[in-house]
Design an enzyme around this catalytic site. Structure first.
Site, PDB file in Angstrom:
ATOM      1  N   GLU A  71       0.853  -1.192   0.000  1.00 49.29           N
ATOM      2  CA  GLU A  71       0.000   0.000   0.000  1.00 49.29           C
ATOM      3  C   GLU A  71       0.891   1.245   0.000  1.00 49.29           C
ATOM      4  O   GLU A  71       1.935   1.265   0.667  1.00 49.29           O
ATOM      5  CB  GLU A  71      -0.860  -0.007   1.274  1.00 49.29           C
ATOM      6  CG  GLU A  71      -1.835   1.163   1.370  1.00 49.29           C
ATOM      7  CD  GLU A  71      -2.532   1.227   2.731  1.00 49.29           C
ATOM      8  OE1 GLU A  71      -1.950   0.768   3.733  1.00 49.29           O
ATOM      9  OE2 GLU A  71      -3.655   1.755   2.795  1.00 49.29           O
ATOM     10  N   LYS A 170     -10.324   0.742  -0.969  1.00 53.05           N
ATOM     11  CA  LYS A 170     -10.209   0.489   0.480  1.00 53.05           C
ATOM     12  C   LYS A 170     -11.432   1.012   1.228  1.00 53.05           C
ATOM     13  O   LYS A 170     -11.832   2.168   1.053  1.00 53.05           O
ATOM     14  CB  LYS A 170      -8.940   1.165   1.008  1.00 53.05           C
ATOM     15  CG  LYS A 170      -8.648   0.886   2.482  1.00 53.05           C
ATOM     16  CD  LYS A 170      -7.356   1.617   2.890  1.00 53.05           C
ATOM     17  CE  LYS A 170      -6.931   1.298   4.307  1.00 53.05           C
ATOM     18  NZ  LYS A 170      -5.718   2.073   4.674  1.00 53.05           N
ATOM     19  N   CYS A 203      -4.642  -3.179   4.389  1.00 54.71           N
ATOM     20  CA  CYS A 203      -4.179  -2.648   5.673  1.00 54.71           C
ATOM     21  C   CYS A 203      -5.249  -2.653   6.777  1.00 54.71           C
ATOM     22  O   CYS A 203      -5.621  -3.711   7.260  1.00 54.71           O
ATOM     23  CB  CYS A 203      -3.587  -1.253   5.449  1.00 54.71           C
ATOM     24  SG  CYS A 203      -2.431  -0.755   6.747  1.00 54.71           S
TER      25      CYS A 203
END
Ligand SMILES: *[C@@H]1O[C@H](CO)[C@@H](O)[C@H](O)[C@H]1NC(C)=O
Ligand SMILES: *[C@@H]1O[C@H](CO)[C@@H](O)[C@H](O)[C@H]1NC(C)=O
Ligand SMILES: *[C@@H]1O[C@H](CO)[C@@H](O)[C@H](O)[C@H]1NC(C)=O
Ligand SMILES: *[C@@H]1O[C@H](CO)[C@@H](O)[C@H](O)[C@H]1NC(C)=O
Ligand SMILES: *[C@@H]1O[C@H](CO)[C@@H](O)[C@H](O)[C@H]1NC(C)=O
Ligand SMILES: *[C@@H]1O[C@H](CO)[C@@H](O)[C@H](O)[C@H]1NC(C)=O
Length: 490
Positions: A71, A170, A203
């Site tokens: 990321e 995300k 993440c």
């Protein structure tokens, strides 16, 4: 006839594949709070892409079928909406069947997607990367931001012909990601290959139910792709520790690629199978990136589900007359008891959660103190999620006020331990961390009964009583453990 059919089907699918993850030592922009031109943004992105190219080429030469990069690896972090804009490209829905390397201008100026696609195509390898997507909107959409566009933190996957096959925006943005929007609904993104079914998230998403759990439970993926820019937090949220536990708890392969930036505690990448970590990297000492490769099963066998409530309820509570005390781990107030003898059985409870521990140390050292801890409650710092945690951990010093502080080394050898808790979830993640921030070795899978330390993480934001979980242990790196108690996991 049936045999013939299955032979034909098997001919095109692989039982195993080689995975690669790259921990990238990022070059950050000089300025992230003042706007730069598109040309300057491309110069910076190409500097990072030059390093990704070396890793992708090397992975392909070594036979990798797929490589994951981190990321934020191409332009970094710490932007405003406006200063991020020059780094963004319009990333179309993969249904358009686009090979940017062959047709670079079909969706506007997209040199980053073109370069990634060409790297995938020329090296015949799946490439997973994280870049920024921009989508115009207007007042017909009441949620449209004031600047007339959505900006998304986006994972992209190019297949070995260079075709865009996955795009994931995300969902769970971390603090300081105000430059991005989250999609209106969580996106569940999967794709099929000859080496298994893949799902992807990013993440901070790992701490939340959606889309992470849906990918595994409802869409039955074999392998999770996980670009991350993860800042390590001990004792329970160090990257290699938590990510390897997620692979084990959910029964999937997990390919975690982290940024390498030790001054922000970013390091820790790995290739984790459900039974054991295959390879991992943790390096706070050098500034170098690192490429990891390992073979994995295309369809890893599923672990047997554990009913924690029924297992832990079968254990008699033992207090051994020790005083309970309170201590803080990462802003959460735990109830602890100190382990006073070289061997023993303890129970500690908080609210609805009771944690049971049996252990045997090879010697009781006077310079190290271990505690058993329980936490049952809502975590509210950096995000809101419900947790149930049982943990055996070393205190920083022999002063009980330091229990829960970050510790990186330990000398006490445990001959055996068994930890369990009355968790209200099936998502229990076993974290085991050894001295010098190492994971338990390969044979850990057979010896798991003797190791289990448990954290449980609930997320009440989307689906109450759905949860994530984790375990942690600090012992000596050469700890030799032997299984003593029967355990329902295997
Ligand atoms: C940052 O500035 C220094 C000094 O002006 C320069 O040498 C370097 O190339 C710049 N880095 C980037 C990523 O632009
Ligand atoms: C973000 O930028 C500010 C100002 O340049 C700096 O103080 C801060 O450390 C940066 N944060 C990160 C995470 O790099
Ligand atoms: C803007 O709004 C019009 C209707 O008012 C719509 O047709 C158009 O697609 C919208 N554009 C975008 C980029 O959403
Ligand atoms: C993958 O294949 C399965 C059947 O094997 C199918 O149900 C699923 O829709 C496919 N997924 C994608 C993203 O094509
Ligand atoms: C686990 O066991 C408890 C007690 O035996 C039972 O009430 C509960 O339904 C079980 N949970 C599952 C998911 O099987
Ligand atoms: C702890 O419990 C186990 C299993 O019930 C028992 O065999 C062992 O003797 C106990 N150990 C101590 C020190 O009480």
């Amino acid at each position: 006839m049936a045999v013939l059919v299955s032979c034909v089907l098997n001919a095109s699918s692989l039982d195993t594949f080689i995975a690669a993850v790259y921990e990238h030592a990022i070059t950050l922009p000089n300025a992230t709070l003042t706007p730069v031109s598109r040309e300057e943004a491309l110069v910076l992105m190409n500097r990072n892409l030059d390093l990704l190219e070396v890793a992708i080429t090397s992975a392909a030469k070594q036979g990798a079928h797929i490589i994951v990069t981190p990321e934020d690896a191409i332009y970094g972090w710490n932007f405003t909406r406006e200063t991020l804009y020059p780094y963004l490209e319009d990333i179309p829905d993969p249904q358009v069947n686009w090979i940017p390397c062959n047709d670079p201008n079909r969706f506007g100026h997209a040199p980053v997607q073109e370069r990634l696609s060409c790297l995938a195509k020329s090296n015949s390898i799946y490439v997973v990367a994280n870049i920024g997507d921009k989508k115009p909107c207007n007042t017909s959409d009441s949620e449209c931001p004031h600047d007339g566009r959505y900006q998304y933190n986006t994972d992209v996957v190019f297949d070995s012909q260079g075709q865009l096959v996955a795009r994931y925006h995300k969902q769970n943005l971390f603090m300081g990601e105000e430059q991005f929007n989250k999609p209106k609904e969580p996106e569940v993104v999967t794709f099929n290959t000859s080496f298994g079914r893949f799902g992807i998230f990013t993440c901070f998403d790992i701490l939340f139910h959606d889309p992470a759990v849906a990918l595994v439970k409802d869409f039955l993926v074999d392998t999770i792709l996980f670009p991350t820019a993860w800042m390590n937090v001990l004792p329970h949220l160090s990257a290699i520790e938590f990510h390897s536990a997620w692979a084990m708890g959910m029964g999937v392969n997990f390919l975690a690629s982290n940024i390498h930036y030790p001054s922000k505690k970013m390091t820790g990448s790995g290739i984790y199978a459900p039974g054991s970590p295959r390879v991992f990297h943790y390096d706070m000492k050098t500034e170098e990136g690192k490429l990891l490769l390992s073979q994995l099963d295309s369809h890893p066998p599923q672990p047997t589900a554990v009913n924690w409530t029924s297992y832990a309820s079968s254990i008699d509570a033992v207090t051994m007359g020790n005083q309970e005390f309170k201590g803080i781990i990462f802003f959460d107030e735990f109830t602890f008891v100190k382990l006073t003898e070289v061997t023993g059985n303890y129970t500690v409870c908080q609210k609805d959660l009771c944690c049971h521990l049996s252990y045997e140390m090879s010697e009781k050292r006077s310079d190290e103190v271990y505690v058993l801890g329980a936490f049952d409650g809502l975590h509210t710092v950096e995000g809101h999620y419900y947790l149930q945690i049982c943990t055996l951990l070393k205190c920083k010093t022999t002063d009980l006020n330091t229990c829960g502080d970050s510790v990186e080394t330990a000398s006490t050898r445990f001959e055996m331990f068994s930890l369990s808790g009355t968790f209200r979830t099936q998502y229990v993640f076993p974290e085991v961390l050894l001295s010098e921030i190492q994971l338990a070795p390969g044979e850990f899978q057979h010896y798991f009964p003797a190791f289990c330390l448990i954290n449980v993480v609930f997320n009440p934001m989307y689906l109450p009583l759905q949860a994530n979980t984790a375990y942690s242990f600090k012992g000596k790196a050469n700890t030799r453990l032997k299984p003593l108690l029967p355990f329902p996991w295997i």
